[in-house]
Write an enzyme that holds these catalytic residues in place. Structure first.
Site, PDB file in Angstrom:
ATOM      1  CB  CYS A  90     -12.927  12.403 124.576  1.00 55.97           C
ATOM      2  SG  CYS A  90     -12.855  14.225 124.526  1.00 55.97           S
TER       3      CYS A  90
ATOM      4  CG  HIS B  88     -17.287  12.248 122.334  1.00 58.28           C
ATOM      5  ND1 HIS B  88     -17.016  11.448 123.414  1.00 58.28           N
ATOM      6  CD2 HIS B  88     -16.794  13.483 122.646  1.00 58.28           C
ATOM      7  CE1 HIS B  88     -16.400  12.156 124.349  1.00 58.28           C
ATOM      8  NE2 HIS B  88     -16.245  13.391 123.903  1.00 58.28           N
TER       9      HIS B  88
END
Length: 514
Positions: A340, A434
């Site tokens: 991310c 994630h």
């Protein structure tokens, strides 16, 4: 109306989240329909929940873990207000899963009535739907400077008439003073709801502790309902990355002949640091969080985790010398993973008029991509594959997206509809997903490739490590500790009937609140 209980703490990280989860698992085992609740959470560790309208929303990861302890799917109402710090002075406000505003010290007083109303309404709905709701407080209930507008600790307890237990971390020291002081700083109406205490993280001879427990009972009129022992296996799903030690968990001995050393950069605004916990469940994988450039040089795999402030944390990497250490590690052909915000840092350029509002800044230049931030936040579950057809599940929480990429750059993953996700170039990997490494086969293949690139030819992944099973064992352990070390008969009485009517006032007490 269902039964309920508030688990408050003498401090942040006193054990509220794990005790709440343990009580939830204990009740679930008894066949009770139980749900968790935290009115307001301040954390950058969040989980994605699909709301009733089909859209993804965020709640604190601890509440998702507590939902698993209850044997139910996570619900946006379990954490109606989530504050995600983006700096020391401002936090993003996530209300029932959706980012709606930015809060500062200056405007919090104005926003607070709306946040409280939303939290109270969510709790009322949960109490109508479940037999029991176990609520978790935030920080300490004795923050007397914040009590007037509190809707998270004693304000919540007063509103919903919740009996309250206070948990304290004895490993920090001063637990008796902090427990006495917590009660003594509350006004009489708040004190009337505080029924007793729980000691957390005790190690040693319980007989030596007993005189202190007896004196605490005498001076407060409130018993200690149990003493939870220190347990090294309770490290999964930590709400706050600062709660981590330098090494995550207890690394098991290698399945093969060699260890794999993973260094995770602990960014100032690290988010969803729990991503690397799945790596730490593998035998022979030692995962440590670090802020030392020298420690990256010795690592087999360096991880840049998620960040709530990508551009600011990238600047911090450069100021500390960590950026140079990261690029040197990659230049040596050693594996590097960005997740991310960490993935975004690997780009050649980052265009951010949204989060940092700094415009265009150079990235680390390790992947031929550019990142652009969009005001609309992507929050959704993710399902797809890694080559060759390895199933992967995760979730996305980000403003930035890949706006430009070298067409020849291979993706790390593919969405279920075939769209590319992330990137890989040599031993440099990146993804916005994630939780991807909780997919067992993908994690094993990734680590096998990392070991090969790092020259750890004696490292072999274990064939039977299952992350979901590891999480279930952790939740069962919490339930075991509650059953074995707490007076569950009294806990159940509190949940059903509320606090005892004859709890004494402990002076001096704060002035009464409205």
């Amino acid at each position: 109306m269902s039964g309920g209980l508030l688990v408050a703490g003498t401090t942040s990280d006193a054990g509220k989240s794990v005790l709440t989860a343990g009580i939830c698992r204990w009740l679930h085992r008894q066949g009770v329909a139980v749900a968790p609740f935290k009115a307001q959470n301040m954390s950058n560790n969040s989980a994605v929940v699909v709301g009733p309208d089909g859209r993804g929303g965020e709640i604190g990861r601890a509440q998702a873990m507590q939902a698993a302890a209850c044997g139910i799917a996570p619900d946006l109402r379990f954490n109606p207000v989530l504050l995600k710090p983006g700096s020391d002075l401002a936090s993003q406000v996530v209300l029932l899963g959706e980012a709606v505003d930015t809060v500062t010290a200056g405007n919090f007083r104005t926003l607070r009535p709306k946040l409280a109303e939303t939290a109270y309404a969510a709790l009322a709905e949960l109490r109508a739907a479940y037999d029991v709701v176990i609520c978790e407080g935030a920080g300490s209930p004795a923050e007397i400077n914040l009590r007037a507008g509190d809707y998270v600790n004693m304000g919540l307890a007063r509103h919903a008439e919740l009996p309250t237990i206070v948990v304290g971390d004895i490993d920090r020291g001063g637990v008796f003073a902090s427990m006495f002081g917590t009660v003594a700083l509350l006004d009489p109406a708040d004190q009337a709801l505080v029924a007793g205490f729980v000691i957390n993280k005790f190690r040693g001879d319980l007989g030596l502790l007993r005189p202190g427990l007896d004196m605490l009972h005498r001076v407060t009129g409130r018993p200690t309902y149990g003493v939870l022992p220190w347990h090294l296996d309770l490290w999964l799903d930590a709400e706050d990355s600062l709660a981590y030690g330098r090494v995550l968990g207890r690394p098991a001995a290698p399945y093969g002949t060699a260890w794999l050393d993973v260094a995770v950069v602990r960014l100032p605004r690290i988010s969803n640091a729990t991503d690397v916990e799945a790596l730490a469940t593998e035998p022979g994988v030692r995962v440590r969080l670090t802020v030392e450039p020298a420690e990256l040089a010795a690592a087999d795999l360096v991880v840049l985790p998620g960040s709530k402030s990508t551009v600011a944390d990238l600047a911090w990497l450069r100021e500390t010398g960590l950026a140079e250490a990261v690029t040197a590690h990659a230049a040596a052909g050693r594996p590097l993973l960005g997740i991310c915000g960490g993935f975004q840092m690997l780009a050649t350029a980052i265009h951010d008029p949204v989060e940092s509002r700094r415009g265009s800044v150079p990235g680390l230049g390790l992947l031929p991509i550019e990142i652009t931030f969009d005001p609309a936040k992507t929050v959704r579950p993710a399902v797809g594959t890694a080559a060759p057809d390895v199933p992967v599940r995760g979730y996305e929480i980000h403003h930035g997206y890949v706006s430009t990429a070298d067409p020849a750059l291979p993706p790390l993953l593919h969405h279920a509809d075939g769209r590319p996700e992330g990137a890989r170039l040599g031993a440099v990997y990146g993804t916005h997903w994630h939780g991807a490494f909780e997919s067992d086969e993908f994690r094993r293949r990734f680590l096998t490739g990392v070991a090969r690139s790092a020259g750890r030819h004696g490292f072999t992944v274990a064939p039977d490590t299952t992350f979901a099973a590891a999480r279930e064992r952790s939740l069962d352990l919490l339930g075991d500790l509650v059953e074995e070390h707490l007076d569950t008969t009294v806990l159940w009485r509190l949940i059903e009937a509320g606090p005892p009517a004859d709890l004494p006032f402990v002076p001096p007490g704060a002035p009464p609140t409205a």
